[in-house]
Every structure is written in C-alpha cells, then in structure tokens.
Scaffold this motif. Structure first.
Motif, PDB file in Angstrom:
ATOM      1  N   MET A  38      61.265  17.453   9.993  1.00  0.00           N
ATOM      2  CA  MET A  38      60.456  18.657  10.111  1.00  0.00           C
ATOM      3  C   MET A  38      59.145  18.334  10.838  1.00  0.00           C
ATOM      4  O   MET A  38      58.525  17.309  10.609  1.00  0.00           O
ATOM      5  N   ALA A  39      58.731  19.220  11.702  1.00  0.00           N
ATOM      6  CA  ALA A  39      57.504  19.025  12.480  1.00  0.00           C
ATOM      7  C   ALA A  39      56.275  19.070  11.567  1.00  0.00           C
ATOM      8  O   ALA A  39      56.215  19.853  10.629  1.00  0.00           O
ATOM      9  N   LYS A  40      55.341  18.197  11.859  1.00  0.00           N
ATOM     10  CA  LYS A  40      54.076  18.166  11.124  1.00  0.00           C
ATOM     11  C   LYS A  40      52.966  18.075  12.156  1.00  0.00           C
ATOM     12  O   LYS A  40      52.990  17.207  13.023  1.00  0.00           O
ATOM     13  N   GLN A  41      51.998  18.965  12.063  1.00  0.00           N
ATOM     14  CA  GLN A  41      50.980  19.041  13.108  1.00  0.00           C
ATOM     15  C   GLN A  41      49.595  18.614  12.644  1.00  0.00           C
ATOM     16  O   GLN A  41      49.288  18.640  11.459  1.00  0.00           O
ATOM     17  N   ALA A  42      48.788  18.245  13.654  1.00  0.00           N
ATOM     18  CA  ALA A  42      47.389  17.889  13.438  1.00  0.00           C
ATOM     19  C   ALA A  42      46.552  18.563  14.512  1.00  0.00           C
ATOM     20  O   ALA A  42      46.993  18.717  15.655  1.00  0.00           O
ATOM     21  N   LEU A  43      45.358  18.956  14.134  1.00  0.00           N
ATOM     22  CA  LEU A  43      44.372  19.468  15.075  1.00  0.00           C
ATOM     23  C   LEU A  43      43.512  18.303  15.527  1.00  0.00           C
ATOM     24  O   LEU A  43      42.983  17.557  14.701  1.00  0.00           O
ATOM     25  N   ILE A  44      43.372  18.139  16.851  1.00  0.00           N
ATOM     26  CA  ILE A  44      42.491  17.116  17.399  1.00  0.00           C
ATOM     27  C   ILE A  44      41.368  17.822  18.147  1.00  0.00           C
ATOM     28  O   ILE A  44      41.612  18.546  19.115  1.00  0.00           O
ATOM     29  N   LEU A  45      40.150  17.624  17.683  1.00  0.00           N
ATOM     30  CA  LEU A  45      38.959  18.209  18.310  1.00  0.00           C
ATOM     31  C   LEU A  45      38.309  17.134  19.162  1.00  0.00           C
ATOM     32  O   LEU A  45      37.857  16.110  18.639  1.00  0.00           O
ATOM     33  N   ILE A  46      38.266  17.368  20.463  1.00  0.00           N
ATOM     34  CA  ILE A  46      37.799  16.356  21.411  1.00  0.00           C
ATOM     35  C   ILE A  46      36.359  16.636  21.852  1.00  0.00           C
ATOM     36  O   ILE A  46      36.083  17.685  22.451  1.00  0.00           O
ATOM     37  N   ASP A  47      35.462  15.744  21.565  1.00  0.00           N
ATOM     38  CA  ASP A  47      34.111  15.694  22.143  1.00  0.00           C
ATOM     39  C   ASP A  47      33.317  17.005  22.049  1.00  0.00           C
ATOM     40  O   ASP A  47      32.621  17.373  22.997  1.00  0.00           O
ATOM     41  N   ILE A  48      33.397  17.681  20.946  1.00  0.00           N
ATOM     42  CA  ILE A  48      32.562  18.874  20.767  1.00  0.00           C
ATOM     43  C   ILE A  48      31.230  18.369  20.202  1.00  0.00           C
ATOM     44  O   ILE A  48      30.982  18.365  19.008  1.00  0.00           O
ATOM     45  N   GLN A  49      30.396  17.886  21.129  1.00  0.00           N
ATOM     46  CA  GLN A  49      29.179  17.153  20.800  1.00  0.00           C
ATOM     47  C   GLN A  49      27.954  17.846  21.383  1.00  0.00           C
ATOM     48  O   GLN A  49      28.033  18.600  22.346  1.00  0.00           O
ATOM     49  N   ASN A  50      26.826  17.565  20.798  1.00  0.00           N
ATOM     50  CA  ASN A  50      25.576  18.262  21.120  1.00  0.00           C
ATOM     51  C   ASN A  50      25.183  18.237  22.595  1.00  0.00           C
ATOM     52  O   ASN A  50      24.654  19.225  23.109  1.00  0.00           O
ATOM     53  N   ASP A  51      25.411  17.143  23.292  1.00  0.00           N
ATOM     54  CA  ASP A  51      24.991  17.074  24.692  1.00  0.00           C
ATOM     55  C   ASP A  51      25.714  18.071  25.590  1.00  0.00           C
ATOM     56  O   ASP A  51      25.242  18.346  26.693  1.00  0.00           O
ATOM     57  N   TYR A  52      26.828  18.616  25.162  1.00  0.00           N
ATOM     58  CA  TYR A  52      27.556  19.609  25.957  1.00  0.00           C
ATOM     59  C   TYR A  52      27.020  21.028  25.773  1.00  0.00           C
ATOM     60  O   TYR A  52      27.448  21.943  26.460  1.00  0.00           O
ATOM     61  N   PHE A  53      26.099  21.206  24.844  1.00  0.00           N
ATOM     62  CA  PHE A  53      25.571  22.531  24.545  1.00  0.00           C
ATOM     63  C   PHE A  53      24.292  22.782  25.351  1.00  0.00           C
ATOM     64  O   PHE A  53      23.716  21.859  25.917  1.00  0.00           O
TER      65      PHE A  53
END
Length: 187
Positions: free
Chosen positions: A1-16
């Motif tokens: 059975m498929a099992k998923q994960a969320l990967i959040l890449i580089d949502i960091q302050n310098d990009y704001f």
C-alpha cells in the motif's frame, strides 16, 4: 500500500520580502504550503522539512546561522517533524532525506517550496529516479526572474517551464486544491 510524505523544500526567511533573495509570489506559495502541511498533520502523515545553508562567509543568502536561513514561521516544524539540512541544490545529496523516507516506508512524496527552477526541480527528479511516486503542488512553489543571455525571463515563465517539464516525465503536477480534494475523496 502506498504511503506518502510531504517534503517542504527551503521555505526560509531569505526568500521572503525582507530577506536577501525574495521570490515572486512567495507569500501565496507559503500559504498553500501551510495549508497542505496542516492537512498532513491532521491526517497523521509524514512531514519532512528541508532547509539550505551555504558554507562560507560569502553566501549570497541562507548564510549559516543567520535568521535568513531559518524556516519561515508559516511552515515551522513541530513535534517530531525532522528538518534536513542541505548544502547542495539536491536535497538527497549528502543528507539523510532518503534514510528518513525509508524509515517511514514512504513510497510517494508530495513536494512544495522553493525555488521552482532549482531545488524543487532537483529533488523531484532525484526522487523520481530513486523510484518514488512524486506529486508537485505547483501553487505551493515559488521562484524569481532569471537572466539568460542578456534577457530577463519573468518568474511566471520560469515557473511554468519547470512545472511543464516536471509534469512531462517526473511528477504529477497539480494545484493544492486539486490535491486536497483528491485526498479527501480517498479518506
């Protein structure tokens, strides 16, 4: 059975907007990322944060130990959500990302974050090459204008070109709303 994960890449302050390397549409993309993050948390599914730091004193952004290199408050890790520290564009390179996915028996990854044309592109292609089923939430990703051969390519075109390329052979590319509706339908 498929099992998923969320990967959040580089949502960091310098990009704001107040950071050293602001991206086009980053606030809206981070809001979408936060929305899917909340859904994963509520469902008890795996969440892995990735953040980048450049080595050396001449870092253009994400300087080691700086406030700009910290995860943005909209998507701060909680509890036992791991944070992978990377020093290269590809989040799998010289990190424990693959090990974290294997420990959790993950088969499918959902990717959000920044920048569409760099770290998102790299992690999606690497994940697909490693055998994961990959979904990219295009409206939860951001980039910026690029210069090439004396021409400025607007961020929207850069983003669109990369999403089209990933959709062609590496990932399902959908909106956050489409993804969340599909998830609700199988729950």
């Amino acid at each position: 059975m498929a099992k998923q994960a969320l990967i959040l890449i580089d949502i960091q302050n310098d990009y704001f907007p107040q950071g050293k390397w602001p991206l086009e549409g980053v606030e809206a993309a981070a809001d979408k990322a936060a929305q899917v993050l909340q859904a994963f948390r509520q469902a008890g599914e795996a969440v892995i944060h990735v953040r980048h730091e450049f080595a050396g004193d001449d870092a253009p952004f994400f300087a080691s130990g700086s406030e700009g290199a910290h995860l943005h408050a909209k998507v701060m890790n909680q509890g036992d959500e791991p944070v992978v520290l990377k020093h290269f564009v590809n989040a799998f390179r010289q990190t424990n990302l693959r090990e974290l996915l294997e420990q959790r028996s993950i088969t499918d990854v959902v990717v959000v974050g920044s920048m569409s044309h760099m770290c998102i592109d790299a992690v999606v292609r690497a994940a697909a090459d490693l055998g994961y089923t990959v979904t990219v939430l295009h409206d939860a990703c951001a980039t910026r204008d690029q210069d090439f051969n004396g021409q400025v390519i607007p961020a929207a075109q850069v983003h669109g070109a990369y999403m089209a390329s990933l959709a062609f052979g590496y990932a399902g590319v959908v909106s956050t709303d489409e993804f969340l509706k599909a998830q609700a339908a199988v729950a």
